[in-house]
Design an enzyme around this catalytic site. Structure first.
Site, PDB file in Angstrom:
ATOM      1  N   HIS A 121       0.934  -1.146  -0.078  1.00  0.00           N
ATOM      2  CA  HIS A 121      -0.047  -0.058  -0.059  1.00  0.00           C
ATOM      3  C   HIS A 121       0.949   1.175   0.010  1.00  0.00           C
ATOM      4  O   HIS A 121       0.851   2.219  -0.679  1.00  0.00           O
ATOM      5  CB  HIS A 121      -0.807   0.024   1.169  1.00  0.00           C
ATOM      6  N   CYS A 144      -0.481  -3.018 -16.936  1.00  0.00           N
ATOM      7  CA  CYS A 144      -0.856  -1.940 -16.105  1.00  0.00           C
ATOM      8  C   CYS A 144      -0.398  -2.106 -14.487  1.00  0.00           C
ATOM      9  O   CYS A 144      -0.635  -1.369 -13.404  1.00  0.00           O
ATOM     10  CB  CYS A 144      -2.317  -1.454 -15.926  1.00  0.00           C
TER      11      CYS A 144
HETATM   12  C1  PEP Z   1      -2.158  -5.353 -10.572  1.00  0.00           C
HETATM   13  O1  PEP Z   1      -2.541  -6.201  -9.744  1.00  0.00           O
HETATM   14  O2  PEP Z   1      -0.987  -5.467 -11.235  1.00  0.00           O
HETATM   15  C2  PEP Z   1      -2.715  -3.969 -10.309  1.00  0.00           C
HETATM   16  C3  PEP Z   1      -2.684  -3.132 -11.272  1.00  0.00           C
HETATM   17  O3  PEP Z   1      -3.612  -4.058  -9.406  1.00  0.00           O
HETATM   18  P1  PEP Z   1      -3.751  -3.793  -7.889  1.00  0.00           P
HETATM   19  O4  PEP Z   1      -2.011  -3.276  -7.790  1.00  0.00           O
HETATM   20  O5  PEP Z   1      -4.411  -2.415  -7.510  1.00  0.00           O
HETATM   21  O6  PEP Z   1      -4.010  -4.765  -7.436  1.00  0.00           O
END
Ligand code: PEP
Ligand code: MG
Length: 855
Positions: free
Chosen positions: A426, A802
């Protein structure tokens, strides 16, 4: 017999001599370029790497033949010339050829003091670097006839023989010692750490001495024409009278400025014509060598000699400005300027940095999760951070780990330090999003949150209010304040990136959750939003309460009421995002809240929630317990929440479509992209798609406005990658969420991996932290499988990445090669991604044209 064997393949450096960097090293090549520019370079002979290897292996060199290039009784120096300046090499030895006879001659022509100083320098250099005697025995405060006698005696006592008198023998010994030093283990390890290959070779240059010690204006110095920290035009450097070589280091306080300076005398005052000549030569060097050079010069009785030139050592920001300025003046091409700037160096320009020249009192090393440096007083809670910010006092938020409640604190702090977590925890993700320097996983510190204290392994204690500095670039926490360099988002930065965009051939979007992020994304010229994590829109205090009400609701009526409060907030968020992005694509991910990130952790937090919900604390605690999961990262997250409680996604889809309608009524146009998180089965997509289509139909008929949208899937589970062919039947795009995909491929918790990641990397189990650098072998294979299977079903399927890897040069190279349409990364990493992508495109062009020219 030996004469026949002697090595003779040395070459005098003339404009037409056959000298190359590969065979003779960078220094020999650079000196030849200076000779070609007609610079007053003293006569120089270059020994190729093959000759130096022979010397190291015990073969003799025709030293008399080398010395014959320099006329009668010369004094010479020997310097290393490896293929790259960074690889270092053995120390230079000056004044070879000094002996009793030469000393006596120099006493007559130059005076006793100069003759003593020159001889003494040679005896020192030879004793330490060639005979390998103890440097302390030859440490001399002030050169004098007595000091010289002492040094010669010390040599004799230690070596049981007189100091060698024969210049050819002196030279042979110097060359042998330098050739062998290059082969030594520590020298080898040192240069390999700077990127030298195992078989890196050494060339040597033998140069006639320009003495710098003697009659009239004599001395030595260095000059450069830019400020090495900013890259702005400015003459910097120093000149020291009656000096040579490294004298400047020990007598810096006696040195003169170069240009006129109110702080003291300058070379320009002392010898204006010489200064003018130097300045002209510097300008010629820049144009002809296509680089900002630092010139080492010597003045011998008012006669100028340029003895060496190197690329000006420079900060990242100076490197960028130099490249852009050279391109703007037409000295190099724009493409070359782009390639001269290392993409990772850009992150140093986006945030303040701890000045690399400053002293560092490191108290612990953690994971540098968000780059940049920040100094502030330690605070242990978000409330204290806010209080500190309201007093105008910069603070560093220190937490075991951060949770949504800490967002306020993170906004108020200038830096963050946590005990736990890794690159995708986080604190790390939010820190990067906010551009806030952040160090996570500092598990060598003891965090005592009750007594507001952190303690290092060595027992140093830091309490609330103590000043520390976090260097998120290196992962080091420093005691006290540190000197900072400001960010440099200037005209040069913008020019370089716009040139990069002209050649870049993969899309670069930003992960942006809030209007502020979206604005940063626009400021850095992202081509759209590739991931809007909608749950992050609810980290603000008032919204967090509404979000928790929705999570805590145990009847559908209560949930509907909570959702009704969230709907207008979401609609307004999306309108703002669409407005800021002005028609650029916006990809909105439906709620994916790992529930533990949204539950209060402390009793205090639970009490506040009970108040907000107007329910007894015991009720709230019971509900929190019921919602608790053993592994929330693999729990009721993402689409699972959307399937179990479909009203949540209904509300979000309605908010998105109503925002589209609002923007359309004002004449704007947006085709939103809606993305479903944590999918592992086609049926999940079908169920969500069905409901979203229904919501779209309702909003169309209620508003009378027609609109289009795209529905896509985030590939974050290995199964989704394997079943991408099925899933693509209902998805127009797939975006690989490599944070979760890495977590699940390795079976490695994102939040806990920091505890052992260092050991794993140190022991070579993983080459790198896979949350930081994409594991192309394992996770990468899933990406390729997903991409291929998805495109088999839908030829025009849009593919992207992403996860946090999206901004890394290595992942961009991987995705580009795999034919992805775009990468999406934190807004602050967009510039780095733009430049990396441009590098890749240019390097491809280069290799294509070299193949063509071979055809
Ligand atoms: C991922 O899991 O790569 C992602 C972009 O989502 P998050 O980091 O919000 O789980
Ligand atoms: Mg994810």
């Amino acid at each position: 017999m030996q004469k026949l064997d002697a090595i003779t393949d040395f070459t005098e450096i003339t404009p037409s001599a056959s000298i190359s960097t590969a065979t003779h090293g960078w220094r020999a090549k650079c000196l030849q370029r200076l000779v070609r520019l007609d610079m007053p370079v003293p006569r120089t002979v270059s020994l190729p790497a093959s000759a130096v290897r022979g010397i190291a292996a015990g073969r003799a060199l025709d030293c008399a033949g080398v010395l014959a290039h320099f006329g009668d009784a010369p004094l010479v120096s020997v310097r290393p010339s490896p293929a790259q300046p960074e690889w270092g090499g053995p120390s230079t030895v000056l004044n070879i050829g000094m002996n009793a006879a030469r000393h006596a001659l120099l006493v007559k022509t130059q005076g006793q003091a100069a003759a003593d100083a020159l001889y003494l320098r040679f005896v020192q250099g030879y004793a330490v670097h060639v005979a390998r005697l103890d440097p302390d025995m030859f440490e001399i405060a002030e050169p004098s006839a007595q000091a010289l006698r002492d040094a010669l005696r010390a040599y004799r006592d230690e070596m049981d023989e007189d100091f060698p008198e024969d210049p050819a023998r002196q030279l042979a010994e110097v060359l042998r010692s330098m050739a062998r030093a290059w082969e030594g283990t520590s020298a080898r390890l040192l240069r390999q750490s700077k990127g030298a290959p195992e078989d890196a070779a050494l060339g040597l240059v033998v140069q006639e001495m320009a003495q710098g010690i003697g009659q009239g204006v004599s001395g030595s110095g260095v000059i450069q024409f830019i400020d090495p920290v900013t890259g702005l035009e400015q003459i910097t450097g120093r000149y020291l009278g009656q000096s040579q070589g490294r004298d400047m280091k020990s007598r810096e306080s006696d040195a003169l400025y170069l240009t006129r300076d109110p702080r003291g005398p300058s070379l320009e005052d002392l010898a204006p014509e010489l200064f003018e000549t130097l300045a002209q030569q510097g300008a010629a060097c820049r144009v002809k060598l296509r680089e900002e050079m630092q010139i080492e010069f010597t003045i011998d009785d008012s006669k100028l000699a340029v003895i060496d030139a190197v690329r000006v050592p420079r900060s990242s920001r100076a490197g960028l400005r130099i490249a852009v300025d050279l391109a703007k003046e037409g000295i190099i091409t724009r493409e070359e300027a782009i390639l001269r700037v290392e993409p990772r160096a850009l992150s140093e320009l986006l945030h303040p940095q701890v000045d690399p020249r400053a002293a560092r009192d490191v108290i612990v090393r953690g994971i540098g999760a968000s780059p940049g440096g920040a100094t502030g007083r330690i605070v242990f809670s978000s409330a204290a951070a806010q209080a500190s910010a309201s007093r105008g006092e910069p603070c560093i938020l220190v937490r075991r780990e951060t949770a949504p409640e800490d967002i306020r604190g993170m906004h108020s702090a200038v830096g963050v330090l946590t005990e736990r977590g890794g690159m995708t925890s986080h604190a790390a993700v939010i820190g990067r999003g906010l551009g806030l320097p952040c160090i996570v996983g500092a598990s060598d510190l003891r965090f005592d949150m009750k007594d507001h204290k952190i303690t290092t392994k060595a027992g140093r204690k830091f309490v609330e209010g103590d000043v520390i500095t976090v260097d998120g670039t290196t992962g080091e926490v420093l005691a006290g304040a540190a000197e900072m360099l400001p960010p440099a988002l200037d005209d040069a930065f913008r020019s370089l990136l716009s040139w990069a965009d002209d050649v870049c051939d993969i899309g670069i979007r930003a992960n942006a959750d809030t209007p502020a992020d979206a604005q940063t994304a626009r400021d850095f010229d992202a081509q759209g939003i590739g991931l809007c994590r909608t749950e992050h829109m609810f980290f603000e205090e008032a919204r967090l309460v509404a979000m928790r009400e929705m999570i805590f609701a145990d009847t559908s009526q209560d949930r509907a009421a909570a959702l009704a409060r969230l709907l207008p907030m979401q609609r307004a968020d999306f309108v703002q995002l669409f407005d800021i992005m002005e028609g650029l694509p916006v990809c909105i991910r439906l709620f994916d809240p790992p529930l533990h990130e949204f539950l209060p952790h402390s009793r205090e937090g639970l009490r506040e929630l009970a108040e907000a919900l107007d329910r007894p604390l015991s009720d709230v605690m019971r509900r929190a317990e019921a919602l608790a999961e053993f592994n929330p990262m693999l729990g009721m997250r993402g689409v699972r929440l959307g399937i179990v409680l479909p009203e949540i996604y209904d509300m979000q889809a309605q908010a998105i479509f109503e925002a589209v309608v609002e923007v359309a009524r004002r004449g704007g146009a947006i085709v939103p992209e809606i993305m479903i998180p944590l999918v592992s089965a086609k049926r999940e997509v079908e169920l969500v798609k069905h409901r979203i289509d229904a919501v779209a139909a309702n909003v169309r008929s209620a508003s009378g406005v027609d609109f289009a949208f795209k529905l896509g899937v985030m590939v974050e589970t290995p199964r989704a990658a394997l079943r991408a062919g099925d899933i693509a039947q209902h998805a127009t795009f797939l975006s690989f969420g490599t944070n979760d995909l890495t977590q699940m491929t390795y079976g490695l918790s994102r939040d806990d991996a920091g505890r052992f990641m260092n050991t794993y990397v140190q022991q070579g189990v993983y080459p790198e932290d896979p949350f930081h650098i994409l594991d192309v072998e394992g996770v990468g294979e899933l990406l390729l499988i997903g991409a291929e299977r998805g495109r088999q079903t839908r030829e025009k399927l849009t593919l992207s990445i992403c996860g946090e890897h999206g901004g890394n040069p290595e992942s961009i190279a991987f995705c580009r090669k795999a034919g992805f349409d775009y990468v999406s990364c934190s807004p602050y990493r967009v510039p780095l991604a733009r430049l990396s992508a441009a590098h890749l495109a240019l390097m491809d062009r280069e290799s294509e044209s070299s193949v063509e020219s071979m055809d």
